[in-house]
Design an enzyme around this catalytic site. Structure first.
Site, PDB file in Angstrom:
ATOM      1  N   HIS A   1      -9.514   1.791   4.557  1.00 60.40           N
ATOM      2  CA  HIS A   1      -9.044   1.748   5.563  1.00 60.40           C
ATOM      3  C   HIS A   1      -8.583   3.101   6.480  1.00 60.40           C
ATOM      4  O   HIS A   1      -9.561   3.938   6.457  1.00 60.40           O
ATOM      5  CB  HIS A   1      -7.126   2.440   4.593  1.00 60.40           C
ATOM      6  CG  HIS A   1      -5.967   2.053   4.925  1.00 60.40           C
ATOM      7  ND1 HIS A   1      -6.021   3.468   5.516  1.00 60.40           N
ATOM      8  CD2 HIS A   1      -5.483   0.819   4.347  1.00 60.40           C
ATOM      9  CE1 HIS A   1      -4.307   3.056   6.054  1.00 60.40           C
ATOM     10  NE2 HIS A   1      -4.285   1.586   5.914  1.00 60.40           N
TER      11      HIS A   1
ATOM     12  N   GLU B   1      -5.788  -4.362  11.078  1.00 63.71           N
ATOM     13  CA  GLU B   1      -5.034  -3.689  10.451  1.00 63.71           C
ATOM     14  C   GLU B   1      -5.345  -2.578  12.048  1.00 63.71           C
ATOM     15  O   GLU B   1      -6.021  -1.544  12.118  1.00 63.71           O
ATOM     16  CB  GLU B   1      -4.956  -2.866   9.429  1.00 63.71           C
ATOM     17  CG  GLU B   1      -4.325  -3.272   7.863  1.00 63.71           C
ATOM     18  CD  GLU B   1      -3.941  -2.156   7.739  1.00 63.71           C
ATOM     19  OE1 GLU B   1      -3.038  -2.370   6.823  1.00 63.71           O
ATOM     20  OE2 GLU B   1      -4.025  -1.340   7.097  1.00 63.71           O
TER      21      GLU B   1
ATOM     22  N   ASN C   1       0.620  -1.082  -0.137  1.00 68.17           N
ATOM     23  CA  ASN C   1       0.188   0.219  -0.021  1.00 68.17           C
ATOM     24  C   ASN C   1       0.797   1.332   0.265  1.00 68.17           C
ATOM     25  O   ASN C   1       1.185   1.516   0.942  1.00 68.17           O
ATOM     26  CB  ASN C   1      -1.155  -0.041   1.423  1.00 68.17           C
ATOM     27  CG  ASN C   1      -1.529   1.145   1.130  1.00 68.17           C
ATOM     28  OD1 ASN C   1      -1.557   1.973   0.490  1.00 68.17           O
ATOM     29  ND2 ASN C   1      -2.557   0.998   2.724  1.00 68.17           N
ATOM     30  N   TRP C   2       0.974   1.631  -1.473  1.00 72.06           N
ATOM     31  CA  TRP C   2       1.970   2.753  -1.088  1.00 72.06           C
ATOM     32  C   TRP C   2       1.427   4.167  -0.749  1.00 72.06           C
ATOM     33  O   TRP C   2       2.147   5.213  -0.524  1.00 72.06           O
ATOM     34  CB  TRP C   2       2.148   2.788  -2.782  1.00 72.06           C
ATOM     35  CG  TRP C   2       3.324   2.597  -3.860  1.00 72.06           C
ATOM     36  CD1 TRP C   2       3.731   1.080  -2.527  1.00 72.06           C
ATOM     37  CD2 TRP C   2       3.671   2.273  -4.574  1.00 72.06           C
ATOM     38  NE1 TRP C   2       4.625   0.433  -3.501  1.00 72.06           N
ATOM     39  CE2 TRP C   2       4.638   1.035  -5.017  1.00 72.06           C
ATOM     40  CE3 TRP C   2       3.853   3.635  -6.322  1.00 72.06           C
ATOM     41  CZ2 TRP C   2       5.282   1.246  -6.113  1.00 72.06           C
ATOM     42  CZ3 TRP C   2       4.581   3.007  -6.895  1.00 72.06           C
ATOM     43  CH2 TRP C   2       5.222   1.922  -7.425  1.00 72.06           C
ATOM     44  N   LYS C   3       0.506   4.296  -0.671  1.00 75.55           N
ATOM     45  CA  LYS C   3      -0.267   5.423   0.198  1.00 75.55           C
ATOM     46  C   LYS C   3      -0.577   6.448  -0.784  1.00 75.55           C
ATOM     47  O   LYS C   3      -0.529   6.426  -2.359  1.00 75.55           O
ATOM     48  CB  LYS C   3      -0.258   5.336   1.963  1.00 75.55           C
ATOM     49  CG  LYS C   3      -0.137   4.708   1.962  1.00 75.55           C
ATOM     50  CD  LYS C   3      -0.227   4.592   4.381  1.00 75.55           C
ATOM     51  CE  LYS C   3      -0.577   3.560   4.984  1.00 75.55           C
ATOM     52  NZ  LYS C   3      -0.644   3.539   6.026  1.00 75.55           N
TER      53      LYS C   3
ATOM     54  N   SER D   1       3.061  -1.929  10.616  1.00 80.04           N
ATOM     55  CA  SER D   1       4.211  -2.053  10.965  1.00 80.04           C
ATOM     56  C   SER D   1       4.947  -3.470  10.437  1.00 80.04           C
ATOM     57  O   SER D   1       5.668  -3.295  11.061  1.00 80.04           O
ATOM     58  CB  SER D   1       4.497  -1.263  12.312  1.00 80.04           C
ATOM     59  OG  SER D   1       4.447   0.335  12.552  1.00 80.04           O
TER      60      SER D   1
ATOM     61  N   GLY E   1       2.946  -1.102   4.272  1.00 78.81           N
ATOM     62  CA  GLY E   1       2.755   0.106   4.088  1.00 78.81           C
ATOM     63  C   GLY E   1       4.294   0.824   4.003  1.00 78.81           C
ATOM     64  O   GLY E   1       4.174   0.807   2.974  1.00 78.81           O
ATOM     65  N   GLY E   2       4.416   1.592   5.002  1.00 80.86           N
ATOM     66  CA  GLY E   2       5.971   1.787   4.712  1.00 80.86           C
ATOM     67  C   GLY E   2       7.164   1.571   4.382  1.00 80.86           C
ATOM     68  O   GLY E   2       7.619   1.884   3.106  1.00 80.86           O
TER      69      GLY E   2
ATOM     70  N   GLU F   1      -7.086   5.096   7.338  1.00 77.01           N
ATOM     71  CA  GLU F   1      -6.461   6.346   7.036  1.00 77.01           C
ATOM     72  C   GLU F   1      -7.594   6.840   6.318  1.00 77.01           C
ATOM     73  O   GLU F   1      -8.120   8.030   6.414  1.00 77.01           O
ATOM     74  CB  GLU F   1      -5.678   6.778   5.857  1.00 77.01           C
ATOM     75  CG  GLU F   1      -4.642   6.744   7.317  1.00 77.01           C
ATOM     76  CD  GLU F   1      -2.853   5.669   6.295  1.00 77.01           C
ATOM     77  OE1 GLU F   1      -3.416   5.517   5.103  1.00 77.01           O
ATOM     78  OE2 GLU F   1      -2.261   5.471   7.387  1.00 77.01           O
TER      79      GLU F   1
ATOM     80  N   GLY G   1       2.072   2.869  10.773  1.00 81.14           N
ATOM     81  CA  GLY G   1       3.066   3.995  10.566  1.00 81.14           C
ATOM     82  C   GLY G   1       3.634   3.841  11.883  1.00 81.14           C
ATOM     83  O   GLY G   1       3.950   5.156  11.911  1.00 81.14           O
TER      84      GLY G   1
HETATM   85  P1  PGA Z   1       2.610   0.576   7.850  1.00 80.95           P
HETATM   86  O1  PGA Z   1       1.131   0.699   7.212  1.00 80.95           O
HETATM   87  O2  PGA Z   1       2.997  -0.365   7.136  1.00 80.95           O
HETATM   88  O3  PGA Z   1       3.139   1.566   7.275  1.00 80.95           O
HETATM   89  O4  PGA Z   1       2.251   0.348   8.722  1.00 80.95           O
HETATM   90  C1  PGA Z   1      -0.404  -0.206   6.782  1.00 80.95           C
HETATM   91  C2  PGA Z   1      -1.175   0.232   6.272  1.00 80.95           C
HETATM   92  O5  PGA Z   1      -1.606   1.038   6.364  1.00 80.95           O
HETATM   93  O6  PGA Z   1      -1.841  -0.539   4.810  1.00 80.95           O
END
Ligand code: PGA
Length: 231
Positions: free
Chosen positions: A93, A153, A8-10, A191, A211-212, A95, A159
């Site tokens: 998600h 999640e 997930n590149w966001k 994470s 994500g990250g 966010e 994050g």
């Molecule tokens: P993260 O994000 O790996 O940076 O914690 C995961 C996500 O929000 O899908």
């Protein structure tokens, strides 16, 4: 089943050039992977420009609208994504729930639309109520045969560099399975990195949502390779 690794590149990166660079490096790194399926969910503007040449890599999106077409300025429909070659779409998600105020009802509508368009939704949740039937419930899971992926999640793990322990996440996985049925694939996200990804597969998860760590191609390739070997 092959573990599913969703990147997930966001809202990253800010240029097409950089998106192509990360994608190309990732693709090169995972081309000989046989035991995992890797999915890149990039921002919308890049999807058309990222053409996987290996079957190991598939494309997904990070959101979609709940109608296929019409007067909905600024929206991207599930049919458009399907026609662009996307196989998956991340929905609900945390966010988006936080910043776009997406409700369970909205996510439910998107879920139905995505399934109707032939996409496989990856439904993100952080609590069981988000998949339980009821006025706030997100779906009717009665048939339990939906082509659905649920990503657990926990908010505190996203994050932050502080993942949920595999034991604790594994307990939640069991609770999710009780509601969603054995057919649903259940992923862990929050994470995840190259060091801890395999622990979640050992805890019973069908894959991870990253994500990250997915924006750092070196780290992401190491993560995929670790799962490929250890599983
Ligand atoms: P993260 O994000 O790996 O940076 O914690 C995961 C996500 O929000 O899908």
């Amino acid at each position: 089943m092959k573990p599913l690794i969703i990147a997930n590149w966001k809202c990253n990166p800010t240029t097409l050039r950089e998106a192509k660079r990360i994608f190309g490096a990732t693709e090169k790194g995972v081309k000989d992977i046989k035991n995992c399926e890797v999915v890149i969910c990039s921002p919308f503007p890049y999807i058309l420009h990222l053409k996987p040449y290996t079957l190991n890599l598939t494309l997904g999106a990070q959101n979609c609208f709940y109608e296929d077409e019409g007067a909905f300025t600024g929206e991207i429909s599930p049919k458009m994504l399907k026609n662009l070659g996307c196989k998956y779409v991340i929905l609900g998600h945390s966010e988006r729930r936080k910043y776009q105020k997406e409700t369970d009802e909205m996510v439910n509508k998107k879920l139905k639309a995505a399934l109707g368009a032939g996409l496989t939704p990856i439904l993100c949740i952080d609590k069981i109520s988000q998949i339980k039937k009821g006025p706030k419930g997100i779906l009717n899971l009665e048939s339990k045969t939906l082509n659905l992926i649920i990503a657990y999640e926990p908010l505190f793990a996203i994050g932050t560099g502080k993942p949920c322990s595999p034991e604790r996440a594994g307990k939640m996985r069991e609770e999710i399975e009780k509601v969603a049925g054995k057919n649903a694939k259940i992923l862990y996200g929050g994470s995840v990195n190259s060091e801890n990804a395999a622990d979640y597969i050992k805890a019973g998860f069908d894959g991870v949502l990253v994500g990250g760590a997915s924006l750092n191609s070196k780290e992401f390739i190491a993560l995929v390779k670790n799962l490929n070997i250890k599983i």
